[in-house]
Scaffold this active site. Sequence first.
Site: not given
Length: 812
Positions: A661, A675, A679
């Site tokens: 996960g 990603d 950020k």
Amino acid sequence: MRVLKFGGTSVGSVANINQVINIVKNGAQDQKIAVVVSALGGITDLLMQAGTDASNKEDYNTAFKDIEAKHIEFTRTLIPDSKEALDEIKNLLGNLESLLQGIYLINELSPKTVDKLLAYGEILSSSIIARAMYAQGLDAVRKDSRDLITTNDKHTKAGVNYKVTNSQVEYYFTKAKQKITVLPGFIASTAQGETTTLGRGGSDFTAAIVAAALDVDQVEIYTDVSGMYTANPKMVKQAKPIDSISYHEAMELSHFGAKVLYPPTIVPVMSKNIPIRIKNTLQPEDPGTLIHNQEGLSDNPIKGLSNINNVALLTLEGGGMVGIPGISKRLFETLSNQGINIILITQASSEHSICLGVMEEDAGKAKNAIDEEFEYEISLNKIDPLTIEIGLSIIALVGDQMKSHQGISGKMFSTLGKNNVNIRAIAQGASEKNISAVIAQKDVKKALNSLHERFFEAQRKQLNLFITGVGNVGEKLLNQIQQQQEYLKKQLNINMRVLGLSNSRKMLVDENGIDLQNWSTLLDAGEPATLDGFLDHVVELNQRNSIFVDITANADVADMYGKYLKQSVAVVACNKIAAASDFKNYSELKRLSKAYNAPLLFETNVGAGLPIIDTLNNLIASGDRVNRIQAVLSGSLNFVFNNFKSGDSFHDVVQAAKAEGFTEPDPRIDLSGVDVARKILILARESGLKINLEDIENEPFLTENNLNSSDVPHFFETLKEDAEHFEKLVAQAEAKNCRLKYVAQLDNGKASVGLQEIPEGHPFYNLEGSDNIVLFFTDRYPTQPMQIKGAGAGGDVTASGLFADIIRTATF
């Protein structure tokens, strides 16, 4: 002598009437009692319906049969062996039927006839109750109140002739031998013997009139609640009984919709300083509320909240009103001549406009009359035609001592503003016993709950959550909320409830809160999910301190944020798409957050549960300036490169990260650097830079083959195909005694992300597992940066970050 009054709910069932008899029996041990009773529960409305039907030439028998059946049933049950009692009730019902037939024949229902008709409710109930008391061994006699209370001939709301009435009441009770006298409330008569009524709720008034005439020690009003409440308990669950209250406070609350007491009740007893005790028929041991001549300051200057619904706001305005004497006089006289009661008045100091609050049912009549009165000025365009706004309510904050406490109105209006409750008009008298505001009726429940929370609940704040996305992180969050609910109440004065849940298939909304022990089963049985449908439920519930929690990675969900913020619903998100979207959209969401006083929080966008964004905002708020940021911001990439050694399969390591996960459902989002770029973009924007995602330099370590993969399974196949490429990357780093880390940087306004070889001794070198690290180089931390380090991925830590943001909304 004691005077007790029992309302419609107190005599609404056979069981309740027996409870009334027990209360009277216990109180009649050592003194005489006058018992005032209302009509049986619901009967007054049925009588009015029957009369209206009859006057409209419609079938009135249905309503009459219901009235007849109820009274006969009560009589047979309470006095089972008395033919005399049953004959009396049947005779009264026969007279009632004859009256209805007369109304039907003449096709007319005048105020005088209305009084005759409605009087039957109390006449019948008092007859039944008096006979029931006698049957149970009590020394009880019924006395018709029309023989004691004399009024003028203003039917449906007659004025009392106190001089005559007091004399008649005093004379009767001086001569009466019985211990208990049962009086029908609500009804009276003129000097000529015509039946009149004292207004809806007039049974309270009857008790007060009798009590004042006899100068008793106290009037006891029995109802279905344990006193007057700080707010309507049907709308505010946290409402509580008021121990004691002044006459004026009780009058204000009852005028503004508190149904426990009929406002005129206070007048006759206040002049003699006779207290009123409001008690609960079904819980007579409860102390109830004492209404008396209260003096002295208390800790809370607010005694209660109340409201009137179905209000219309009338506005008369125009330049021709300024400085012209007599405008107000003409306006008020016009309404008075039409028999229209004014609930609220407010006028601008410029004299350009006057606003009046009246009941909606009177608005049309008021407009016709006022436009006719000012027809000449309207024709000259000096005054505009009267405008009407409907669908409104008046909420009132009541307390004798508000004038001795500063800032009450400020707290009231700021609380309403924070919850997106728009105020249409405000009225506050110089006595400062009442602050009233006109608001939309749809906002009443939210307004009352918000104000009650602000003034009565020891600053306990209720947070109402609507969560979309209940996968791994969502499930962890729900577990944390359930686990911490009691702690939040006791330690932080926060009552956190989950009212809505949604996934891609189903959605569930429950105004009373979702059972978190059984949420999954309940959600599976919910309705089909749509984004707009979920929003509609949130808006319809219109709860205070509502928070929309987005635990998805869905762009369509992120597009909904603006709609929630415009409804003053806070947004808490771990979805990075909105905060990393086009700068115009990002700044618009920030603007909406401020404009609608709705927090927009996304701490988990960077570093999961680590306080990175909050720390950055605090640095800037304190006057520091960020010069450079270096960070490892991908828990998934850090996990991958911490576990990828020379000779290992890069494919297998990425598969393990996905299984744990640590990656997005599509690992390409992580491994492509998108990603991480989002950020560092968010941190750059929170630092004050106006940049977009395309402004960030992204140096991919994936091959063209990886980047061009068609879907996730294909992507994993390309990782196998290009295994040599990844082996080469790690081998080169190990040869230099370096470790691979995916690093984000912000330096002099330029941002970049990419894979770097980190030498031994660097703060990033020993970063283990899925940890993140951020170095802030600022004016105050120029050489030794502020460092934040910890777990940057995983369901529990991400959920805890969301939880922290949710709690943070309570401080806004």
